[in-house]
Design a protein around this motif. Structure first.
Motif, mmCIF file in Angstrom:
data_model
loop_
_atom_site.group_PDB
_atom_site.id
_atom_site.type_symbol
_atom_site.label_atom_id
_atom_site.label_comp_id
_atom_site.label_asym_id
_atom_site.label_seq_id
_atom_site.Cartn_x
_atom_site.Cartn_y
_atom_site.Cartn_z
ATOM 1 N N HIS A 247 91.228 -130.667 59.884
ATOM 2 C CA HIS A 247 91.118 -129.279 60.348
ATOM 3 C C HIS A 247 92.099 -128.356 59.634
ATOM 4 N N LEU A 248 93.081 -128.933 58.932
ATOM 5 C CA LEU A 248 94.024 -128.116 58.156
ATOM 6 C C LEU A 248 93.280 -127.218 57.174
ATOM 7 N N ARG A 249 92.142 -127.699 56.654
ATOM 8 C CA ARG A 249 91.358 -126.933 55.692
ATOM 9 C C ARG A 249 90.919 -125.579 56.246
ATOM 10 N N LYS A 250 90.675 -125.512 57.563
ATOM 11 C CA LYS A 250 90.109 -124.307 58.163
ATOM 12 C C LYS A 250 91.105 -123.165 58.318
ATOM 13 N N ILE A 251 92.400 -123.458 58.225
ATOM 14 C CA ILE A 251 93.406 -122.427 58.488
ATOM 15 C C ILE A 251 93.298 -121.325 57.434
ATOM 16 N N PRO A 252 93.050 -120.069 57.838
ATOM 17 C CA PRO A 252 92.948 -118.972 56.853
ATOM 18 C C PRO A 252 94.279 -118.748 56.133
ATOM 19 N N GLN A 253 94.213 -118.350 54.889
ATOM 20 C CA GLN A 253 95.430 -118.148 54.106
ATOM 21 C C GLN A 253 96.319 -117.086 54.727
ATOM 22 N N GLU A 254 95.708 -116.037 55.245
ATOM 23 C CA GLU A 254 96.505 -114.953 55.847
ATOM 24 C C GLU A 254 97.293 -115.455 57.055
ATOM 25 N N LEU A 255 96.667 -116.285 57.891
ATOM 26 C CA LEU A 255 97.355 -116.852 59.050
ATOM 27 C C LEU A 255 98.444 -117.821 58.600
ATOM 28 N N LEU A 256 98.136 -118.646 57.609
ATOM 29 C CA LEU A 256 99.118 -119.600 57.098
ATOM 30 C C LEU A 256 100.350 -118.878 56.552
ATOM 31 N N HIS A 257 100.126 -117.771 55.868
ATOM 32 C CA HIS A 257 101.241 -117.007 55.311
ATOM 33 C C HIS A 257 102.144 -116.446 56.417
ATOM 34 N N ARG A 258 101.523 -115.948 57.476
ATOM 35 C CA ARG A 258 102.301 -115.403 58.594
ATOM 36 C C ARG A 258 103.138 -116.497 59.254
ATOM 37 N N VAL A 259 102.566 -117.669 59.391
ATOM 38 C CA VAL A 259 103.268 -118.788 60.026
ATOM 39 C C VAL A 259 104.429 -119.264 59.158
ATOM 40 N N LEU A 260 104.205 -119.350 57.855
ATOM 41 C CA LEU A 260 105.251 -119.815 56.941
ATOM 42 C C LEU A 260 106.438 -118.859 56.904
ATOM 43 N N TRP A 280 96.969 -128.636 52.082
ATOM 44 C CA TRP A 280 96.090 -127.495 52.380
ATOM 45 C C TRP A 280 95.423 -126.991 51.095
ATOM 46 N N VAL A 281 96.206 -126.871 50.000
ATOM 47 C CA VAL A 281 95.650 -126.416 48.725
ATOM 48 C C VAL A 281 94.618 -127.418 48.223
ATOM 49 N N PHE A 282 94.933 -128.691 48.315
ATOM 50 C CA PHE A 282 94.002 -129.741 47.881
ATOM 51 C C PHE A 282 92.671 -129.640 48.621
ATOM 52 N N LEU A 283 92.721 -129.434 49.934
ATOM 53 C CA LEU A 283 91.492 -129.351 50.734
ATOM 54 C C LEU A 283 90.697 -128.092 50.416
ATOM 55 N N GLN A 284 91.379 -127.001 50.046
ATOM 56 C CA GLN A 284 90.654 -125.788 49.651
ATOM 57 C C GLN A 284 89.880 -126.013 48.356
ATOM 58 N N LEU A 285 90.475 -126.769 47.449
ATOM 59 C CA LEU A 285 89.866 -126.975 46.136
ATOM 60 C C LEU A 285 88.893 -128.152 46.112
ATOM 61 N N ASN A 286 88.867 -128.936 47.180
ATOM 62 C CA ASN A 286 87.970 -130.091 47.264
ATOM 63 C C ASN A 286 87.197 -130.046 48.578
ATOM 64 N N SER A 319 97.003 -116.819 43.124
ATOM 65 C CA SER A 319 96.827 -116.181 44.439
ATOM 66 C C SER A 319 97.588 -116.903 45.544
ATOM 67 N N LEU A 320 98.069 -118.128 45.249
ATOM 68 C CA LEU A 320 98.780 -118.929 46.249
ATOM 69 C C LEU A 320 100.295 -118.775 46.163
ATOM 70 N N VAL A 321 100.760 -118.061 45.158
ATOM 71 C CA VAL A 321 102.208 -117.916 44.966
ATOM 72 C C VAL A 321 102.917 -117.374 46.212
ATOM 73 N N PRO A 322 102.371 -116.342 46.927
ATOM 74 C CA PRO A 322 103.067 -115.848 48.127
ATOM 75 C C PRO A 322 103.314 -116.923 49.181
ATOM 76 N N LEU A 323 102.422 -117.905 49.290
ATOM 77 C CA LEU A 323 102.631 -118.988 50.251
ATOM 78 C C LEU A 323 103.854 -119.820 49.877
ATOM 79 N N PHE A 324 103.949 -120.176 48.609
ATOM 80 C CA PHE A 324 105.023 -121.076 48.184
ATOM 81 C C PHE A 324 106.358 -120.356 48.034
#
Length: 501
Positions: A247-260, A280-286, A319-324
């Motif tokens: 279910h980690l795959r379903k987490i929207p990037q915007e929500l993940l960013h707020r949590v991080l 999470w990145v792996f599941l988005q790409l696969n 596009s994932l740089v803000p998360l990391f």
């Protein structure tokens, strides 16, 4: 002198009861601001909104009267007043129950206005029948047919039927699988009590499989308390629970960013958080992967990308740089973990050089973290998840040659304490770890504990404390965070930095 027209309507306030409250004028707003203000106050309606939209005030008045008279009052066995056509079905409804819905109220009043030449008289007759006191004969009324078109794809016929049933029964049974569609139905109907009941149920029913849909529903219907509840739940459960499931795959990037970005985020350590984010990145790409892969599979996937540029420097990763950027990479201490990061070529080389240089300077200066200033946003963080089976639970941390034990103790069924203490390197297994011979280490720290009780998060924390840790009591032990709660599990977080000493 001109004679005044005796038929001209006079604008006057009418006294109603001993408190001079409002009464029903022939128009939504008669020009009497003081009277309008009193009416708004009685109905809990904003005065500015009432001036902009007087029709809403009229509907609110009627809803208030019907809700008071129909409260705990059984529905009499009589013919329906209204037939609602919606979603390809026809539902029979009664006036007192119908007026709990603002949408249905407006539709009914519009139909009433169109079906008679004297809608005001019809409405007054309808309201007079609701006045307390004498038992009145219900005046004969023409059965109205109203139509409602629903464009929200979340609304189902079953959920809409449950929402209409809730007009008659205060506690209609529904489960978590139905609640999203019932919430959407309540929003369409503008049925506030049912809507809030759905929100409360969703806040208590957050799981890895529901958090995404509930969060998006909160955003869609602008329900801030629901979106906040989803964020807080994910702050605690991203790493220990959601990060272990597909279910980690379903987490929207915007929500993940707020949590991080949240200082309340729970993690066992920084590398554990990084592994969750890489997964999470792996599941988005696969998207075809349906089971959680082992860590080696995830690392091998990122290693397969071009070695010319790091993953975050490539088009796929930019596009994932803000998360990391939310990660505290200086909190990854072990050389083995740093070597893994270098091997997969995920981060830009400049990021890893900076982290390595900071570690080198800290070791050279006896542990002083010159690169870290703010405890809230930059501290090294570790966590304990205290479950029901524990009476004590602890972990040993090694950082720049200093060793600390973070520990939780249960004293009785509702009493706990959490603290950290310095330990000698000879008392722990410390293979391939440097050892500092300094007798004292200045530490600035904060201990936080959070747990969920009846759908509400309880949070306990110490102040930000600066203390010299030695090897002997009492200097070897931190201030203890003592808490009393019935909630389990308890998410205990330990954040600290080594200031310049």
């Amino acid at each position: 002198m001109k004679m005044l027209n005796p038929r001209r309507a006079r604008l006057e306030r009418r006294m109603v009861g001993s408190t001079n409250r409002w009464c029903f004028p022939s128009k939504p707003f008669s020009g009497d601001l003081l009277g309008l203000s009193q009416r708004c106050k009685a109905l809990s309606v904003d005065l500015d909104e009432a001036l902009k939209n007087p029709d809403r005030l009229c509907v609110s008045q009627i809803q208030k009267i019907f809700s008071e008279t129909s409260k705990n009052k059984p529905v009499q066995s009589r013919e329906a007043d209204v037939i609602l056509e919606c979603l390809g079905s026809r539902w029979e409804l009664h006036q007192p129950q119908l007026f709990q819905s603002e949408t249905l109220s407006k539709l009914y009043l519009m139909a009433l206005a169109q079906s008679t030449k004297r809608p005001t008289k019809e409405l007054e007759s309808l309201l007079r029948a609701q006045l307390p006191g004498k038992i009145k004969e219900r005046p004969p009324t023409k059965k109205m047919i109203i139509s409602l078109k629903i464009n929200d794809p979340v609304v189902t016929k079953v959920a809409f039927a449950m929402a209409l049933k809730s007009l008659y029964l205060s506690q209609v049974e529904m489960n978590v699988n139905d609640v999203l569609a019932v919430l959407a139905s309540a929003h369409v109907l503008q049925f506030s009590s049912l809507f809030q009941r759905c929100v409360a149920m969703m806040m208590k029913g957050l799981t890895p499989s529901t958090v995404k849909s509930f969060y998006l529903a909160g955003c869609k219907y602008k329900e801030e308390q629901l979106t906040t509840a989803c964020e807080k739940w994910l702050e605690m459960n991203l790493v220990p629970l959601v990060g272990t499931q597909i279910h980690l795959r379903k987490i929207p990037q915007e929500l993940l960013h707020r949590v991080l970005r949240s200082p309340r985020l729970f993690t066992f350590n920084e590398f554990h958080l990084l592994k969750t984010l890489l997964l999470w990145v792996f599941l988005q790409l696969n998207p075809k992967v349906q089971t959680v892969p082992v860590q080696e599979t995830v690392l091998a996937f990122f290693t397969s990308f071009s070695r010319k540029y790091s993953f975050l420097d490539q088009d796929t990763g930019q596009s994932l740089v803000p998360l990391f950027l939310c990660l505290r990479l200086h909190g990854i201490i072990k050389g083995k973990n740093l070597e893994e990061l270098r091997h997969i070529n995920f981060f830009p080389e400049s990021w890893l050089i900076r982290v390595t240089a900071n570690h080198y300077h800290a070791l050279e200066s006896g542990g002083d973290m010159a690169h870290v200033k703010d405890l809230t946003t930059q501290a090294v963080r570790f966590g304990l998840l205290f479950n029901q089976e524990y009476t004590t639970h602890s972990e040993v941390i090694a950082i720049y040659g200093f060793f600390f034990e973070i520990k939780g103790v249960r004293h009785d069924t509702t009493s706990y304490s959490f603290y950290m203490q310095r330990v000698r390197h000879s008392d722990v297994v410390c293979e391939h770890s440097p050892v500092s011979l300094r007798a004292e280490r200045l530490v600035k720290y904060e201990i936080r504990a959070q747990t969920l009780v009846d759908g509400q998060w309880q949070e306990f924390r110490t102040n930000q404390i600066t203390q010299k840790f030695g090897f002997s009591k009492p200097s070897c032990k931190s201030h203890a965070l003592k808490i009393h709660t019935v909630g389990l599990p308890i998410y205990a977080s330990f954040s600290f930095i080594f200031p310049m000493s």
